[in-house]
Design an enzyme around this catalytic site. Structure first.
Site, PDB file in Angstrom:
ATOM      1  N   LYS A 203       0.872  -1.189   0.000  1.00  0.00           N
ATOM      2  CA  LYS A 203       0.000   0.000   0.000  1.00  0.00           C
ATOM      3  C   LYS A 203       0.898   1.224   0.000  1.00  0.00           C
ATOM      4  CE  LYS A 203      -3.027   2.223   3.346  1.00  0.00           C
ATOM      5  NZ  LYS A 203      -4.109   1.974   4.295  1.00  0.00           N
TER       6      LYS A 203
HETATM    7  C1  5RP Z   1      -2.601   3.958   8.832  1.00  0.00           C
HETATM    8  C2  5RP Z   1      -3.123   3.314   7.631  1.00  0.00           C
HETATM    9  C3  5RP Z   1      -4.483   3.680   7.202  1.00  0.00           C
HETATM   10  O1  5RP Z   1      -5.205   2.504   7.080  1.00  0.00           O
HETATM   11  C4  5RP Z   1      -4.358   4.403   5.905  1.00  0.00           C
HETATM   12  O2  5RP Z   1      -3.738   5.621   6.101  1.00  0.00           O
HETATM   13  C5  5RP Z   1      -5.641   4.467   5.088  1.00  0.00           C
HETATM   14  O3  5RP Z   1      -6.408   5.423   5.444  1.00  0.00           O
HETATM   15  P1  5RP Z   1      -6.579   6.817   4.712  1.00  0.00           P
HETATM   16  O4  5RP Z   1      -7.221   6.529   3.381  1.00  0.00           O
HETATM   17  O5  5RP Z   1      -7.469   7.556   5.648  1.00  0.00           O
HETATM   18  O6  5RP Z   1      -5.211   7.427   4.530  1.00  0.00           O
HETATM   19  O7  5RP Z   1      -2.468   2.505   7.015  1.00  0.00           O
HETATM   20  O8  5RP Z   1      -1.260   4.172   8.716  1.00  0.00           O
END
Ligand code: 5RP
Length: 295
Positions: A203
């Site tokens: 991610k």
């Molecule tokens: C925290 C994460 C969150 O799940 C991620 O940031 C996703 O959320 P957003 O779309 O609100 O950024 O990994 O570190």
């Protein structure tokens, strides 16, 4: 017992029909074992090869984030539209109905709160508990360039080893420290390190320039984080561009649950990710669904 009176004795072994050997639909996942592929098929839709993950794990370091104060009230209505839920085991056990049968990606690293050095995370979940909770994947932050870079890379490699034992995927989350530049060069570096060291998928944040070089140079699927709340059309545009430039979907939190109409927004995001709809068309869907939701 075989039936002695059985009349149909002729068998057909179809010797002329080649055995099926279909490649698995996800990038970099062909060599994975059946259990891991099966779990990945609960995260990514096999029809489109993409996912709309709903991220609600923010509380693990920042407490009751806006929109997540009452997960039972605000998030449960969104579950029918999420391919996968990314959450902590605390919220899963306390709030999420076990009748939710899609993939669950469990937050598996943690430690510091927003009051401390965020990169100082450790593994925060036993693999046995992940198995008990039927997790499809474990999510772990990796702070490349951060103060505790090596420790967080080690957290990821350890979780990948444990996950491989049980067929549970590892989602490496490329966490960017406050002081770091978010550009394609950095994202390429971070994503590639995570994939090389065993992440099943990664991610990362979308960057408006050269994002396709980030996805192209990463041998496993990439999903994008939503990041800070944007106007709905802008968030849909970001999701659209990311998918067009090679992302396998989104892992979106605030841009869904902080939207004016979260239930309309998650459906609009699906239109972009799974339907390939242009952002403006998806935004029209958003407005229509929002109006319907308001009655
Ligand atoms: C925290 C994460 C969150 O799940 C991620 O940031 C996703 O959320 P957003 O779309 O609100 O950024 O990994 O570190």
């Amino acid at each position: 017992m075989p039936d002695p009176e059985q009349v149909k004795e002729e068998k057909n072994f179809y010797p002329d029909v080649p055995a099926r050997a279909e490649p698995f639909f996800l990038k970099g996942a062909n060599a994975l074992d059946w259990g891991m592929q099966n779990r990945l098929a609960r995260i990514f839709d096999p029809q489109t090869g993409k996912t709309v993950m709903l991220a609600i794990d923010h509380g693990y370091f920042q407490g009751p984030t806006t929109g997540l104060e009452r997960v039972d009230v605000t998030i449960l209505p969104l579950l029918p539209y999420a391919d996968t839920l990314m959450c902590t085991r605390g919220i899963l056990r306390a709030v999420i109905p076990p009748t939710f049968t899609r993939g669950v990606v469990l937050r598996a690293s943690g430690g510091p709160s927003i009051l401390k050095e965020l990169s100082n995370e450790q593994i925060a979940l036993d693999i046995e508990d992940a198995v008990r909770l039927n997790a499809a994947a474990l999510a772990v932050q990796v702070f490349i360039g951060g103060e505790y870079e090596t420790q967080t890379v080690h957290n990821m490699t350890r979780l990948a080893d444990l996950g491989n034992c049980y067929g549970i995927a590892t989602l490496a989350v490329t966490a960017v420290g406050r002081e770091m530049v978010r550009d394609a060069r950095y994202m390429r570096l971070a994503c590639r390190i995570c994939a090389e060291l065993g992440a099943t998928y990664v991610k990362t944040y979308y960057v408006s320039e050269d994002f396709e070089t980030v996805t192209a140079s990463c041998p496993v699927p990439i999903v994008i984080a939503g990041g800070k709340k944007l106007p709905e059309l802008d968030a849909l545009t970001m999701a659209y561009r990311a998918v067009q430039e090679g992302a396998a979907g989104v892992d979106m939190g605030r841009n869904i649950f902080q939207a004016e109409s979260p239930v309309a927004m998650i459906q609009a995001v699906r239109e972009v990710v799974h339907g390939g709809r242009k952002p403006e068309e998806a935004y029209d869907c958003y407005l229509t669904l929002k109006q319907e939701a308001e009655g």
